[in-house]
Motif scaffolding. Structure first.
Motif, PDB file in Angstrom:
ATOM      1  N   ILE A  39     -29.695 122.631  31.158  1.00 15.29           N
ATOM      2  CA  ILE A  39     -28.995 123.494  30.200  1.00 15.29           C
ATOM      3  C   ILE A  39     -29.214 124.981  30.520  1.00 15.29           C
ATOM      4  O   ILE A  39     -28.334 125.803  30.308  1.00 15.29           O
ATOM      5  N   VAL A  40     -30.370 125.311  31.086  1.00 17.34           N
ATOM      6  CA  VAL A  40     -30.630 126.709  31.471  1.00 17.34           C
ATOM      7  C   VAL A  40     -29.761 127.099  32.663  1.00 17.34           C
ATOM      8  O   VAL A  40     -29.292 128.238  32.751  1.00 17.34           O
ATOM      9  N   PRO A  45     -19.790 123.091  30.838  1.00 19.99           N
ATOM     10  CA  PRO A  45     -19.034 124.163  30.168  1.00 19.99           C
ATOM     11  C   PRO A  45     -19.236 124.214  28.653  1.00 19.99           C
ATOM     12  O   PRO A  45     -19.109 125.282  28.057  1.00 19.99           O
ATOM     13  N   SER A  46     -19.544 123.076  28.041  1.00 19.95           N
ATOM     14  CA  SER A  46     -19.724 123.086  26.590  1.00 19.95           C
ATOM     15  C   SER A  46     -20.973 122.296  26.221  1.00 19.95           C
ATOM     16  O   SER A  46     -21.416 121.404  26.958  1.00 19.95           O
ATOM     17  N   ALA A  47     -21.515 122.601  25.062  1.00 24.32           N
ATOM     18  CA  ALA A  47     -22.707 121.895  24.587  1.00 24.32           C
ATOM     19  C   ALA A  47     -22.379 120.446  24.246  1.00 24.32           C
ATOM     20  O   ALA A  47     -23.212 119.556  24.438  1.00 24.32           O
ATOM     21  N   ARG A  48     -21.169 120.212  23.780  1.00 25.95           N
ATOM     22  CA  ARG A  48     -20.774 118.844  23.432  1.00 25.95           C
ATOM     23  C   ARG A  48     -20.765 117.939  24.665  1.00 25.95           C
ATOM     24  O   ARG A  48     -21.239 116.804  24.624  1.00 25.95           O
ATOM     25  N   GLN A  49     -20.227 118.439  25.768  1.00 20.70           N
ATOM     26  CA  GLN A  49     -20.201 117.652  27.002  1.00 20.70           C
ATOM     27  C   GLN A  49     -21.629 117.411  27.508  1.00 20.70           C
ATOM     28  O   GLN A  49     -21.945 116.328  27.989  1.00 20.70           O
ATOM     29  N   PHE A  50     -22.488 118.419  27.401  1.00 20.48           N
ATOM     30  CA  PHE A  50     -23.874 118.255  27.826  1.00 20.48           C
ATOM     31  C   PHE A  50     -24.568 117.157  27.037  1.00 20.48           C
ATOM     32  O   PHE A  50     -25.215 116.291  27.611  1.00 20.48           O
ATOM     33  N   TRP A  51     -24.437 117.182  25.700  1.00 19.31           N
ATOM     34  CA  TRP A  51     -25.123 116.183  24.883  1.00 19.31           C
ATOM     35  C   TRP A  51     -24.523 114.792  25.049  1.00 19.31           C
ATOM     36  O   TRP A  51     -25.209 113.784  24.912  1.00 19.31           O
ATOM     37  N   ILE A  53     -23.294 113.573  27.944  1.00 15.84           N
ATOM     38  CA  ILE A  53     -23.877 113.077  29.193  1.00 15.84           C
ATOM     39  C   ILE A  53     -25.365 112.800  29.013  1.00 15.84           C
ATOM     40  O   ILE A  53     -25.889 111.780  29.485  1.00 15.84           O
ATOM     41  N   GLN A  54     -26.060 113.677  28.319  1.00 15.15           N
ATOM     42  CA  GLN A  54     -27.500 113.511  28.111  1.00 15.15           C
ATOM     43  C   GLN A  54     -27.799 112.246  27.297  1.00 15.15           C
ATOM     44  O   GLN A  54     -28.748 111.529  27.593  1.00 15.15           O
ATOM     45  N   SER A  55     -27.006 111.963  26.285  1.00 15.47           N
ATOM     46  CA  SER A  55     -27.239 110.746  25.502  1.00 15.47           C
ATOM     47  C   SER A  55     -26.959 109.492  26.330  1.00 15.47           C
ATOM     48  O   SER A  55     -27.664 108.493  26.193  1.00 15.47           O
ATOM     49  N   ALA A  56     -25.966 109.537  27.207  1.00 18.81           N
ATOM     50  CA  ALA A  56     -25.705 108.392  28.092  1.00 18.81           C
ATOM     51  C   ALA A  56     -26.876 108.173  29.050  1.00 18.81           C
ATOM     52  O   ALA A  56     -27.278 107.029  29.304  1.00 18.81           O
TER      53      ALA A  56
END
Length: 86
Positions: A39-40, A45-51, A53-56
């Motif tokens: 995340i750093v 591009p967005s926090a939603r996409q990060f979370w 992928i991270q949850s998967a």
């Protein structure tokens, strides 16, 4: 010199729920450190996409480790070999 596999597997016999919780606790720490680094760097591009992928990643990691933990008592050396190739 022969390796006594039955004696070696005796080290991996104490399987209980607390061992699995400790395993998941250590994995969570490493995965959160990895997530912090990602995340750093700003790779998503967005926090939603990060979370998403991270949850998967978290669900997949916990599932594989839980299944591996349950099957660890069958043949520990074979399981370590299979998971290291995974």
């Amino acid at each position: 010199m022969q390796i006594n596999i039955y004696r070696l597997q005796a080290f991996f016999m104490p399987y209980d729920f607390m061992h699995l919780l400790r395993l998941w606790g250590v994995m969570t720490c490493f995965l959160l450190i990895f997530a912090l680094m990602v995340i750093v760097m700003g790779l998503y591009p967005s926090a939603r996409q990060f979370w998403k992928i991270q949850s998967a990643i978290l669900v997949g990691t916990y599932l594989v480790s839980g299944i591996g933990f349950l099957f660890f008592h069958l043949n520990a050396l074979l399981l370590i070999g299979i998971l290291s190739a995974y």
